[in-house]
Design a protein around this motif. Structure first.
Motif, PDB file in Angstrom:
ATOM      1  N   TYR A  56      12.385  -5.506  -3.378  1.00 28.55           N
ATOM      2  CA  TYR A  56      11.083  -6.179  -3.324  1.00 28.55           C
ATOM      3  C   TYR A  56      11.079  -7.587  -3.904  1.00 28.55           C
ATOM      4  O   TYR A  56      10.384  -7.888  -4.879  1.00 28.55           O
ATOM      5  CB  TYR A  56      10.020  -5.333  -4.024  1.00 28.55           C
ATOM      6  CG  TYR A  56       9.693  -4.060  -3.281  1.00 28.55           C
ATOM      7  CD1 TYR A  56       8.930  -4.113  -2.119  1.00 28.55           C
ATOM      8  CD2 TYR A  56      10.150  -2.826  -3.732  1.00 28.55           C
ATOM      9  CE1 TYR A  56       8.633  -2.946  -1.424  1.00 28.55           C
ATOM     10  CE2 TYR A  56       9.861  -1.663  -3.042  1.00 28.55           C
ATOM     11  CZ  TYR A  56       9.094  -1.721  -1.883  1.00 28.55           C
ATOM     12  OH  TYR A  56       8.803  -0.574  -1.192  1.00 28.55           O
ATOM     13  N   GLN A 100       7.439  -3.889  -6.375  1.00 25.84           N
ATOM     14  CA  GLN A 100       6.568  -4.892  -5.736  1.00 25.84           C
ATOM     15  C   GLN A 100       6.030  -5.989  -6.673  1.00 25.84           C
ATOM     16  O   GLN A 100       4.817  -6.193  -6.777  1.00 25.84           O
ATOM     17  CB  GLN A 100       5.377  -4.186  -5.060  1.00 25.84           C
ATOM     18  CG  GLN A 100       5.785  -3.182  -4.029  1.00 25.84           C
ATOM     19  CD  GLN A 100       5.276  -1.763  -4.312  1.00 25.84           C
ATOM     20  OE1 GLN A 100       4.435  -1.541  -5.176  1.00 25.84           O
ATOM     21  NE2 GLN A 100       5.798  -0.808  -3.582  1.00 25.84           N
ATOM     22  N   SER A 180       0.504  -1.824   1.986  1.00 22.68           N
ATOM     23  CA  SER A 180       1.321  -3.029   1.907  1.00 22.68           C
ATOM     24  C   SER A 180       0.548  -4.292   2.279  1.00 22.68           C
ATOM     25  O   SER A 180       0.880  -4.996   3.224  1.00 22.68           O
ATOM     26  CB  SER A 180       2.551  -2.883   2.818  1.00 22.68           C
ATOM     27  OG  SER A 180       3.419  -3.965   2.689  1.00 22.68           O
ATOM     28  N   SER A 224       5.177  -4.314   6.389  1.00 26.04           N
ATOM     29  CA  SER A 224       5.353  -5.389   5.388  1.00 26.04           C
ATOM     30  C   SER A 224       4.973  -6.785   5.898  1.00 26.04           C
ATOM     31  O   SER A 224       5.808  -7.676   5.977  1.00 26.04           O
ATOM     32  CB  SER A 224       6.794  -5.392   4.863  1.00 26.04           C
ATOM     33  OG  SER A 224       7.745  -5.572   5.881  1.00 26.04           O
ATOM     34  N   ALA A 275      10.221  -6.744   3.981  1.00 21.87           N
ATOM     35  CA  ALA A 275       9.368  -7.462   3.021  1.00 21.87           C
ATOM     36  C   ALA A 275       9.661  -8.956   2.917  1.00 21.87           C
ATOM     37  O   ALA A 275       9.979  -9.469   1.841  1.00 21.87           O
ATOM     38  CB  ALA A 275       9.486  -6.811   1.651  1.00 21.87           C
TER      39      ALA A 275
END
Length: 603
Positions: A56, A100, A180, A224, A275
């Motif tokens: 992340y 995250q 997300s 994402s 991501a």
């Protein structure tokens, strides 16, 4: 789905060609979980790769720092920040189940989820204390606004929810079902992935209109989402190879107009990319200079002359309150060589809402908004012109303007000073707050000390706007239209040519605003701060820095930010750079001016 052989690893094209930016993302292959970095949206390098998990990643707005979590398994992850300039790593937590992380507040705060709770740290806190938000349900994917005072996150209720949380006021709103979330650089759009009819697609919520649109419709999974500074959407999907994810993009035009025209960015057989996160314009450098001295103020006049930045007058105290003490004539000067502030002789008439012009060793102050005991409301606009002698540190009255004027712009071209817009706020009757807006253009001759009023008039009356001069033309930015009892924000970007005495309209601002600050560096114009209108009665100051390319005639967000959310700042030329001084802010649930002085340059 089998991988399509004609798709090669790397990138086909990019929506980031206008700006220099960096993108980070998670790379997962047979060797492990790594952090990928791309500087051109075509190729990538592995930034962090070892036997441990690296998960992340998120990148700072200036592209200098990357935060991610690192550990040998899910229970031993540590919050890490890599300084790309110094090549150093710093850790900020003990080992735990952390996910995250996201930067906020000019990278001085990091939000993250820890064991299904959302917390944040201040990176300048030596004790590295974690503060948790007020949320009882399991929560993930925190996405903070630049202020660090508003947060978007995923909350696992009976269903997964997307929540906007005003932390200071403890106010939560559910805007959709999904997971997300991400936030556009201008903090207007919220993207998230949501499952409908057993299919995961990307949805985008507009904070202004409160409307949500679905922007992907493919049968495979889209996850994402994130945005770049131009508003282009990035996301990942396994549509090329089942269970293996690639990075895609849609331009702002594509997703906002429902065109669904996506482009494959990064893909490689057997390797997943997750991501993606993009920095702002890395060619913009922002430096914090010594703060203004004395009580913070806004709506002052400022000018640079002979190596010193002068700040005169201004408004002190809460917004829209005008006791006598809120009007100041205080003058301070900043020496660019010694980097020190000094108090100078005050202006004769305490006031704000005026601007300055410099000529030879003199500084001229034109009009202003001042206190008046005999009227209701107790205010007036001035018609006086004051001149400051920088050699003797003295002020004198030098002239009277053709009309009382404040909240206007002042632009010097050669030995002529052009006054455009603004109003005479002096009440025409009891409780008159609408004043008289001006469309007359008054021109002051600095050599002859004479006035001329042009035949041409300002096509749209406005005040609380900003202006700058480029190539002998005066550019007008934003403002509010006639009336003092309402805020009709303007998105007009207007140019006046004093030689031909003509006006023309350039591409509109990305948003209607008043009280912005603006200036130019080379062929790029910048607009700093100002105000967003969120709804009929809801407004907020903003920290955004927008760019206008004079060659391409196009506005974009820079992906960079001022230190505060504010309006009524002032901009001064500092050689090839710009200085952004002071302003008024509501940040921290307060209503007061700020004292910051930021230097903005282009590499």
């Amino acid at each position: 789905m089998n991988f399509k052989s004609f798709i090669l690893a790397t990138v086909l094209c990019s929506g980031l060609s206008v700006q220099a930016a960096k993108m980070v993302f998670l790379v997962e292959d047979s060797k492990g979980k790594h952090i990928g970095l791309s500087t051109n949206q075509k190729d990538y390098t592995i930034l962090e790769s070892d036997k441990e998990w690296n998960l992340y990643p998120s990148i700072s707005s200036d592209g200098q720092k990357v935060t991610f979590v690192k550990g040998s398994d899910q229970d031993s992850l540590v919050l890490t920040v890599k300084n790309l300039s110094l090549g150093t790593d710093s850790t900020y937590t003990d080992k735990s189940f952390i996910l995250q992380p996201k930067f906020s507040k000019q990278d001085s705060m990091i939000f993250f989820s820890m064991k299904s709770k959302i917390g944040f740290i201040n990176t300048t806190d030596k004790n590295q204390n974690i503060t948790y938000i007020n949320e009882e349900l399991p929560s993930y994917f925190p996405v903070p606004f630049q202020s660090g005072e508003v947060l978007i996150y995923q909350r696992n209720n009976t269903e997964k929810e997307i929540v906007i949380f005003d932390i200071l006021n403890n106010d939560k709103k559910v805007i959709g079902k999904g997971m997300s979330p991400s936030l556009s650089k201008d903090e207007k759009y919220i993207a998230y992935t949501s499952k409908e009819n057993d299919n995961w697609d990307i949805h985008i919520y507009d904070r202004f209109t409160k409307q949500t649109i679905k922007v992907t419709t493919h049968q495979d999974r889209d996850f994402s989402p994130s945005f770049d500074a131009k508003g282009n959407l990035l996301y990942t999907s396994d549509r090329l190879e089942n269970g293996v994810f690639s990075i895609y993009t849609q331009s702002f035009k594509s997703w906002s107009e429902g065109l669904n025209q996506e482009v494959l960015l990064i893909s490689k057989p057997g390797t997943s990319f997750y991501a993606p996160q993009v920095s702002g314009n890395i060619n913009i450098e922002i430096e914090q200079l010594p703060k203004l001295i004395g009580e913070p103020r806004s709506s002052f006049g400022t000018i640079e002359l002979n190596g010193k930045v002068y700040v005169a007058g201004g408004h002190q105290g809460a917004e829209h309150t005008y006791p006598p003490e809120s009007f100041t004539g205080r003058v301070t000067a900043y020496d660019l060589k010694t980097k020190t502030w000094t108090n100078m002789a005050p202006r004769i008439y305490p006031s704000h809402g005026f601007q300055l012009a410099a000529y030879k060793h003199y500084i001229y102050a034109f009009g202003g908004f001042a206190y008046e005991e005999t009227t209701l409301p107790k205010w007036k606009s001035l018609s006086v012109v004051e001149r400051y002698n920088t050699l003797t540190n003295t002020w004198e009255e030098i002239s009277e303007m053709p009309r009382k004027r404040s909240s206007n712009t002042v632009s010097r071209i050669g030995n002529k000073v052009y006054l455009l817009g603004g109003w005479d706020s002096t009440p025409k009757f009891k409780d008159d707050i609408d004043g008289t807006f001006h469309d007359e253009i008054d021109v002051y001759d600095l050599e002859k000390n004479t006035w001329e009023t042009l035949e041409v008039k300002l096509p749209l009356k406005r005040r609380a706007f900003n202006s700058f001069v480029k190539n002998g033309k005066i550019h007008l930015v934003g403002g509010i239209s006639e009336g003092g009892s309402h805020f009709a924000l303007l998105d007009n970007f207007t140019v006046f040519d004093p030689k031909t005495k003509t006006f023309s309209e350039l591409p509109k601002l990305p948003f209607a605003t008043f009280a912005p600050a603006s200036g130019t560096i080379g062929d790029t114009a910048f607009v700093f701060g100002g105000m967003f209108k969120l709804s009929q009665w809801e407004y907020e100051y903003i920290p955004h820095i927008y760019e206008y390319d004079f060659t391409k005639k196009h506005w974009i967000h820079s992906g960079r930010y001022l230190k505060e959310y504010k309006g009524f700042s002032q901009v001064v030329k500092l050689g090839d750079c710009l200085g952004v001084l002071g302003g008024h802010s509501y940040q921290g649930n307060q209503d007061k001016p700020v004292d910051t002085f930021e230097k903005v340059c282009l590499k």
